[in-house]
Scaffold this motif. Sequence first.
Motif, PDB file in Angstrom:
ATOM      1  N   ILE A  99       0.868  -1.180   0.000  1.00  0.00           N
ATOM      2  CA  ILE A  99       0.000   0.000   0.000  1.00  0.00           C
ATOM      3  C   ILE A  99       0.906   1.231   0.000  1.00  0.00           C
ATOM      4  CG2 ILE A  99      -1.730   1.286   1.314  1.00  0.00           C
ATOM      5  CD1 ILE A  99      -2.426  -1.575   2.569  1.00  0.00           C
ATOM      6  N   PHE A 100       0.684   2.103  -0.970  1.00  0.00           N
ATOM      7  CA  PHE A 100       1.601   3.227  -1.176  1.00  0.00           C
ATOM      8  C   PHE A 100       0.915   4.565  -0.917  1.00  0.00           C
ATOM      9  CE2 PHE A 100       3.555  -0.048  -3.892  1.00  0.00           C
ATOM     10  CZ  PHE A 100       4.888   0.070  -3.515  1.00  0.00           C
ATOM     11  N   LYS A 101       1.698   5.504  -0.410  1.00  0.00           N
ATOM     12  CA  LYS A 101       1.240   6.888  -0.246  1.00  0.00           C
ATOM     13  C   LYS A 101       1.242   7.576  -1.612  1.00  0.00           C
ATOM     14  CE  LYS A 101       0.589  10.961   1.716  1.00  0.00           C
ATOM     15  NZ  LYS A 101       0.055  11.482   0.445  1.00  0.00           N
ATOM     16  N   LYS A 102       0.109   8.201  -1.931  1.00  0.00           N
ATOM     17  CA  LYS A 102       0.025   8.851  -3.238  1.00  0.00           C
ATOM     18  C   LYS A 102       0.849  10.149  -3.270  1.00  0.00           C
ATOM     19  CE  LYS A 102      -3.928  11.782  -2.309  1.00  0.00           C
ATOM     20  NZ  LYS A 102      -5.188  12.324  -2.743  1.00  0.00           N
ATOM     21  N   ASN A 103       1.115  10.617  -4.479  1.00  0.00           N
ATOM     22  CA  ASN A 103       1.750  11.932  -4.707  1.00  0.00           C
ATOM     23  C   ASN A 103       3.139  12.075  -4.102  1.00  0.00           C
ATOM     24  OD1 ASN A 103      -0.428  12.850  -6.119  1.00  0.00           O
ATOM     25  ND2 ASN A 103      -1.377  13.901  -4.379  1.00  0.00           N
ATOM     26  N   ALA A 105       7.279  11.357  -4.481  1.00  0.00           N
ATOM     27  CA  ALA A 105       8.318  11.026  -5.456  1.00  0.00           C
ATOM     28  C   ALA A 105       9.036   9.735  -5.086  1.00  0.00           C
ATOM     29  CB  ALA A 105       9.318  12.170  -5.561  1.00  0.00           C
ATOM     30  N   SER A 106       8.764   9.231  -3.886  1.00  0.00           N
ATOM     31  CA  SER A 106       9.301   7.930  -3.484  1.00  0.00           C
ATOM     32  C   SER A 106       8.230   6.852  -3.556  1.00  0.00           C
ATOM     33  CB  SER A 106       9.840   7.998  -2.043  1.00  0.00           C
ATOM     34  OG  SER A 106      10.871   8.948  -1.962  1.00  0.00           O
ATOM     35  N   CYS A 107       7.053   7.139  -2.984  1.00  0.00           N
ATOM     36  CA  CYS A 107       6.039   6.094  -2.804  1.00  0.00           C
ATOM     37  C   CYS A 107       4.882   6.141  -3.793  1.00  0.00           C
ATOM     38  CB  CYS A 107       5.471   6.165  -1.387  1.00  0.00           C
ATOM     39  SG  CYS A 107       6.661   5.692  -0.107  1.00  0.00           S
ATOM     40  N   GLY A 108       4.647   7.244  -4.465  1.00  0.00           N
ATOM     41  CA  GLY A 108       3.452   7.345  -5.304  1.00  0.00           C
ATOM     42  C   GLY A 108       3.505   6.431  -6.514  1.00  0.00           C
ATOM     43  N   ILE A 109       2.427   5.722  -6.754  1.00  0.00           N
ATOM     44  CA  ILE A 109       2.363   4.859  -7.943  1.00  0.00           C
ATOM     45  C   ILE A 109       2.124   5.712  -9.180  1.00  0.00           C
ATOM     46  CG2 ILE A 109       1.063   3.040  -9.104  1.00  0.00           C
ATOM     47  CD1 ILE A 109       0.431   1.850  -6.365  1.00  0.00           C
ATOM     48  N   VAL A 110       1.065   6.532  -9.126  1.00  0.00           N
ATOM     49  CA  VAL A 110       0.705   7.340 -10.306  1.00  0.00           C
ATOM     50  C   VAL A 110       1.813   8.337 -10.635  1.00  0.00           C
ATOM     51  CG1 VAL A 110      -0.960   9.017 -11.199  1.00  0.00           C
ATOM     52  CG2 VAL A 110      -1.760   7.061  -9.834  1.00  0.00           C
ATOM     53  N   LYS A 111       2.421   8.882  -9.596  1.00  0.00           N
ATOM     54  CA  LYS A 111       3.483   9.870  -9.805  1.00  0.00           C
ATOM     55  C   LYS A 111       4.767   9.229 -10.340  1.00  0.00           C
ATOM     56  CE  LYS A 111       5.881  13.561  -7.288  1.00  0.00           C
ATOM     57  NZ  LYS A 111       5.401  14.802  -7.903  1.00  0.00           N
ATOM     58  N   GLY A 112       4.840   7.917 -10.249  1.00  0.00           N
ATOM     59  CA  GLY A 112       6.061   7.237 -10.689  1.00  0.00           C
ATOM     60  C   GLY A 112       7.165   7.318  -9.659  1.00  0.00           C
ATOM     61  N   GLY A 113       6.780   7.298  -8.386  1.00  0.00           N
ATOM     62  CA  GLY A 113       7.752   7.355  -7.296  1.00  0.00           C
ATOM     63  C   GLY A 113       8.815   6.264  -7.431  1.00  0.00           C
ATOM     64  N   MET A 114      10.027   6.600  -7.029  1.00  0.00           N
ATOM     65  CA  MET A 114      11.134   5.678  -7.315  1.00  0.00           C
ATOM     66  C   MET A 114      11.009   4.346  -6.594  1.00  0.00           C
ATOM     67  SD  MET A 114      14.485   8.070  -7.764  1.00  0.00           S
ATOM     68  CE  MET A 114      15.474   6.617  -8.112  1.00  0.00           C
ATOM     69  N   PHE A 115      10.576   4.374  -5.331  1.00  0.00           N
ATOM     70  CA  PHE A 115      10.433   3.090  -4.629  1.00  0.00           C
ATOM     71  C   PHE A 115       9.250   2.297  -5.184  1.00  0.00           C
ATOM     72  CE2 PHE A 115       8.691   0.518  -1.081  1.00  0.00           C
ATOM     73  CZ  PHE A 115       9.706  -0.432  -1.067  1.00  0.00           C
ATOM     74  N   ALA A 116       8.151   2.989  -5.440  1.00  0.00           N
ATOM     75  CA  ALA A 116       6.981   2.295  -5.990  1.00  0.00           C
ATOM     76  C   ALA A 116       7.332   1.624  -7.314  1.00  0.00           C
ATOM     77  CB  ALA A 116       5.826   3.276  -6.167  1.00  0.00           C
TER      78      ALA A 116
END
Length: 156
Positions: A99-103, A105-116
Amino acid sequence: MKPRTGVSACLAGQPVRPDGKDKHIHWLTQVLAREVTLIEVCPEMEMGLGVPRERIDFAAVHGNRRLVGLSSGRDLTDIANAANGRLLAQSATDLDGHIFKKNSASCGIVKGGMFARAFMARYPDLPAIEEDELKNESARANFLSRVRNCFAKRIG
Ligand code: SF4
């Protein structure tokens, strides 16, 4: 024994946001946690950035998409890649979703976060969801069903 899902640590109540606050979603820790063991992960803490810290985001540097500190301009991309590699090595193969935090830069899926992105590249078959989607009952049920299926396969 319960399924195990990773969760962005701030959503589970850890005060690891850049401003030292959290983004606690009580449903996660009080309802979902009855059925699923939550493995709390904060990629930016793993990067050694600490709390409080400057905000980070993507920026174009010489035509490349890089992760940078918004006030310092420091390029953090390599540090993030190394931290994400460590986190993924720790999680090995004992997770059933994330489960990822939105928005973020690390965790966001839609934003393309690096960890996600790194997580989904490493575990393309595991369900991954942003916290906002969990407000939708059918999306939540679908996520949980996929988590349970992954768990059943994992423990054989
Ligand atoms: S890196 Fe992820 S877990 Fe850490 S504070 Fe940001 S959104 Fe939350």
